[in-house]
Design a protein around this motif. Sequence first.
Motif, mmCIF file in Angstrom:
data_model
loop_
_atom_site.group_PDB
_atom_site.id
_atom_site.type_symbol
_atom_site.label_atom_id
_atom_site.label_comp_id
_atom_site.label_asym_id
_atom_site.label_seq_id
_atom_site.Cartn_x
_atom_site.Cartn_y
_atom_site.Cartn_z
ATOM 1 N N ILE A 52 28.144 23.127 53.251
ATOM 2 C CA ILE A 52 28.127 24.597 53.287
ATOM 3 C C ILE A 52 29.102 25.174 52.271
ATOM 4 O O ILE A 52 28.769 26.112 51.528
ATOM 5 N N ASN A 53 30.295 24.614 52.193
ATOM 6 C CA ASN A 53 31.285 25.107 51.234
ATOM 7 C C ASN A 53 30.830 24.885 49.793
ATOM 8 O O ASN A 53 31.076 25.728 48.914
ATOM 9 N N GLU A 54 30.179 23.764 49.553
ATOM 10 C CA GLU A 54 29.667 23.471 48.215
ATOM 11 C C GLU A 54 28.662 24.539 47.778
ATOM 12 O O GLU A 54 28.696 25.026 46.637
ATOM 13 N N VAL A 55 27.768 24.904 48.691
ATOM 14 C CA VAL A 55 26.779 25.937 48.385
ATOM 15 C C VAL A 55 27.448 27.290 48.189
ATOM 16 O O VAL A 55 27.123 28.035 47.256
ATOM 17 N N ASN A 56 28.400 27.628 49.046
ATOM 18 C CA ASN A 56 29.089 28.920 48.918
ATOM 19 C C ASN A 56 29.819 29.038 47.590
ATOM 20 O O ASN A 56 29.809 30.100 46.953
ATOM 21 N N GLU A 57 30.457 27.946 47.172
ATOM 22 C CA GLU A 57 31.189 27.978 45.904
ATOM 23 C C GLU A 57 30.259 28.125 44.711
ATOM 24 O O GLU A 57 30.649 28.683 43.678
ATOM 25 N N SER A 58 29.023 27.659 44.853
ATOM 26 C CA SER A 58 28.070 27.761 43.746
ATOM 27 C C SER A 58 27.553 29.180 43.556
ATOM 28 O O SER A 58 27.186 29.572 42.441
ATOM 29 N N GLY A 59 27.486 29.954 44.644
ATOM 30 C CA GLY A 59 26.920 31.296 44.558
ATOM 31 C C GLY A 59 25.435 31.311 44.255
ATOM 32 O O GLY A 59 24.878 32.353 43.901
ATOM 33 N N GLU A 78 25.441 17.959 44.152
ATOM 34 C CA GLU A 78 24.421 18.542 43.270
ATOM 35 C C GLU A 78 23.606 19.635 43.963
ATOM 36 O O GLU A 78 22.476 19.926 43.564
ATOM 37 N N LEU A 79 24.175 20.257 44.976
ATOM 38 C CA LEU A 79 23.419 21.280 45.698
ATOM 39 C C LEU A 79 23.176 22.524 44.850
ATOM 40 O O LEU A 79 22.126 23.162 44.970
ATOM 41 N N ALA A 80 24.115 22.863 43.981
ATOM 42 C CA ALA A 80 23.888 23.991 43.073
ATOM 43 C C ALA A 80 22.711 23.691 42.150
ATOM 44 O O ALA A 80 21.846 24.552 41.902
ATOM 45 N N LYS A 81 22.678 22.485 41.623
ATOM 46 C CA LYS A 81 21.560 22.053 40.778
ATOM 47 C C LYS A 81 20.249 22.146 41.545
ATOM 48 O O LYS A 81 19.224 22.613 41.012
ATOM 49 N N ALA A 82 20.256 21.703 42.795
ATOM 50 C CA ALA A 82 19.047 21.756 43.610
ATOM 51 C C ALA A 82 18.564 23.185 43.793
ATOM 52 O O ALA A 82 17.364 23.475 43.682
ATOM 53 N N LEU A 83 19.493 24.075 44.069
ATOM 54 C CA LEU A 83 19.131 25.480 44.266
ATOM 55 C C LEU A 83 18.567 26.093 42.986
ATOM 56 O O LEU A 83 17.629 26.904 43.026
ATOM 57 N N GLU A 84 19.126 25.717 41.851
ATOM 58 C CA GLU A 84 18.615 26.212 40.565
ATOM 59 C C GLU A 84 17.206 25.700 40.297
ATOM 60 O O GLU A 84 16.337 26.444 39.807
ATOM 61 N N LEU A 85 16.951 24.424 40.613
ATOM 62 C CA LEU A 85 15.612 23.864 40.427
ATOM 63 C C LEU A 85 14.601 24.546 41.346
ATOM 64 O O LEU A 85 13.468 24.852 40.933
#
Length: 398
Positions: free
Chosen positions: A54-61, A348-355
């Motif tokens: 959850i924190n990883e995703v929050n930090e990615s925005g 790599e959750l930010a990458k996943a969200l971008e994809l």
Amino acid sequence: MKKLLLASAATALVAGTAMAESHMGPVKIGIILGFTGPLESITPDMAGGAELAINEVNESGAFMDGTQIEAVRADSTCIDSAAATAAAERLVTNDGVAGIMGADCSGVTGAILQNVARANGVVMISPSATSPALSEAEDDGMFFRTAPSDARQGEIMSQVIMDRGISEVALTYTNNDYGKGLADSFQKAFEADGGTVTISAAHEDGKADYSAEVASLASAGGEVLVVAGYTDQGGKGIIQASLDSGAFDTFVLPDGMIGQQIVDDLGSGLDGSFGQLPGSDSEGSAIFQEMATEAGINPTGIYTGESYDAAALMILAMAKAGSTSAADYAGEIMDIANAPGEQILPGELAKALELIEAGEEIDYVGATAVELIEPGESAGTFKEIEIKDGAIETVGFR
């Protein structure tokens, strides 16, 4: 196919009342684990694993135009279904969670599924509820688990024991859904492999004295004692009574019995004991262990990786659906967890969200080499361990 989305429009509306579709506030995810009870020494790291995602995703925005996610903890107690149901109900009705990461123990997980998740149309992803009965539970397409069923663990445990040249065991199990399910699965596999179970006896948690139970186990005999119990409760008491009386000196430990606290508490008495728990030697596992260490989480804690993966799968499914309503995103979880698509590892959750935003397919591999099979549970790999000089050492993977 069991994973049919049968939630009615009214149910979906109830589930959606808490959603932040308009991005007016954070999306809430419930984390319900036994913060008190027979697994209380391992659940803080499990919660930490989920909150790491959850924190990883929050930090990615990068989640839903910058929407933040808030973790809300609740106590399942592991063993009190009424208390667990009430806690889960509060998560839904008071806190307005969009999904539940949990529960942990199989009995309370089943109770929450039937009394809260189905009733309110809320997705649950359990990182550790392993009872085979959950594979057959009616779930309206709302229940998933990142841990493999004990139908598989029983087979693995039989192989581990047989490969050590042991053919006769005594077996005790905690008297609930988890213990009975694992004990039955193991006994079936072990006898099919040519082994003998001299006795299969239930024990109750919460007792001060297990000498009578151990006397019965010792009378039946066996080269080792298989203890399908809980690390902070009756399983630990059975082992202590066995050591005190000299009834057994080597113990086989399945997932619910493995944790550093019991090793510390029992000291050299556990040296030479062995067992297995879900785990892999994948690239994702190594990455997750580094991330967990940096975050102050026990990197080898049981079900910490599965907890990270459970939270990540839920978040990524919401992103793919473009919705935090369970009726919309539940159907995306199996697709996110399996090929085809670009593989996604921890960090790599930010990458996943971008994809996902770009319309690309992803294959979430995560910390535990995630692959979900019907009816929405992990296919699973297992780590074989042995207790040596007060430490839990990995000796192989199966």
